[in-house]
Design an enzyme around this catalytic site. Sequence first.
Site, PDB file in Angstrom:
ATOM      1  N   GLU A 110      16.060 -26.562  13.402  1.00  0.00           N
ATOM      2  CA  GLU A 110      16.605 -27.304  14.614  1.00  0.00           C
ATOM      3  C   GLU A 110      17.783 -27.599  14.285  1.00  0.00           C
ATOM      4  O   GLU A 110      18.737 -27.689  15.053  1.00  0.00           O
ATOM      5  CB  GLU A 110      15.487 -28.559  14.674  1.00  0.00           C
ATOM      6  CG  GLU A 110      14.139 -28.387  15.063  1.00  0.00           C
ATOM      7  CD  GLU A 110      13.284 -29.594  14.712  1.00  0.00           C
ATOM      8  OE1 GLU A 110      12.507 -29.986  15.793  1.00  0.00           O
ATOM      9  OE2 GLU A 110      13.326 -30.130  13.619  1.00  0.00           O
ATOM     10  N   GLU A 130       6.212 -27.576  11.318  1.00  0.00           N
ATOM     11  CA  GLU A 130       5.942 -28.989  11.082  1.00  0.00           C
ATOM     12  C   GLU A 130       4.360 -29.313  11.162  1.00  0.00           C
ATOM     13  O   GLU A 130       4.132 -30.166  10.598  1.00  0.00           O
ATOM     14  CB  GLU A 130       6.731 -29.830  12.149  1.00  0.00           C
ATOM     15  CG  GLU A 130       8.198 -30.086  11.686  1.00  0.00           C
ATOM     16  CD  GLU A 130       9.259 -29.209  12.181  1.00  0.00           C
ATOM     17  OE1 GLU A 130      10.390 -29.515  12.212  1.00  0.00           O
ATOM     18  OE2 GLU A 130       8.687 -28.025  12.575  1.00  0.00           O
TER      19      GLU A 130
END
Length: 256
Positions: A110, A130
């Site tokens: 990210e 995640e």
Amino acid sequence: MSEEKPVLVDVADGVMTLTLNRPGAKNAVNRAMAEAVAEAMDELDSNDDIRVAILTGAGGTFCAGMDLKAFVTGELPIVEGRGFAGFVEAPPQKPLIAAVEGFALAGGLETMISCDLVVAAENARFGIPEAKRGLAAAAGGLIRLPRQIPPRIAMEMALTGDFIDAERALQLGLINRTVPAGSALEGARELAASIAANGPLAVKLSKQVINESTDWTRDDMWQQQQAIVMPIFTSEDAIEGATAFAEKRAPNWKGK
């Protein structure tokens, strides 16, 4: 490299290099690192002598994401108004290049996709795992990644948590170019030099148009662009660029 400073900052020839410096933790982002990155981003945008920045990681890894050990103690690597890693919600106005060795995972990916350009080692790996930890890629993986690669591929990456390699990332347009392992920073510096040689005002406003135009409609996109780029065409740099071309010399940019 010493781990005393979570981020190492160097400026040379108009290029700022930020090195995430927690190699023992695979450069996982903690609060101190996020704050240091935010401070460097402020310097990048406010210092006229800096034209472009490179973000890389120490120890052969770009970034393994959020520091989970710090997370379970209640610490979040977020800076108010800036978001994760001190900039993902408010990237700098000037160009930012990610130089990726090893892994760019979870918050590391990210962070990478919050940069404008990416140079990656041929053996680099990318992913947003995640979900494997009961978390969600909420620092841009779920909203920014589908705008950079086909949404179905982003969906697969988010729901499976599986990694992709550099060849696949290049095919998808997630990264700009690959280089031999160990030379990502060198490749990023070559790209940065190409950018730094150009008119700084033109570079900055061109980035702004590309980023903001994703929300423009057909009815107003030309007017919106005109409002941003007009200062380029009335700038001292525009005259200098044309004059330097005619005189067959390198331009002397002023950024105005």
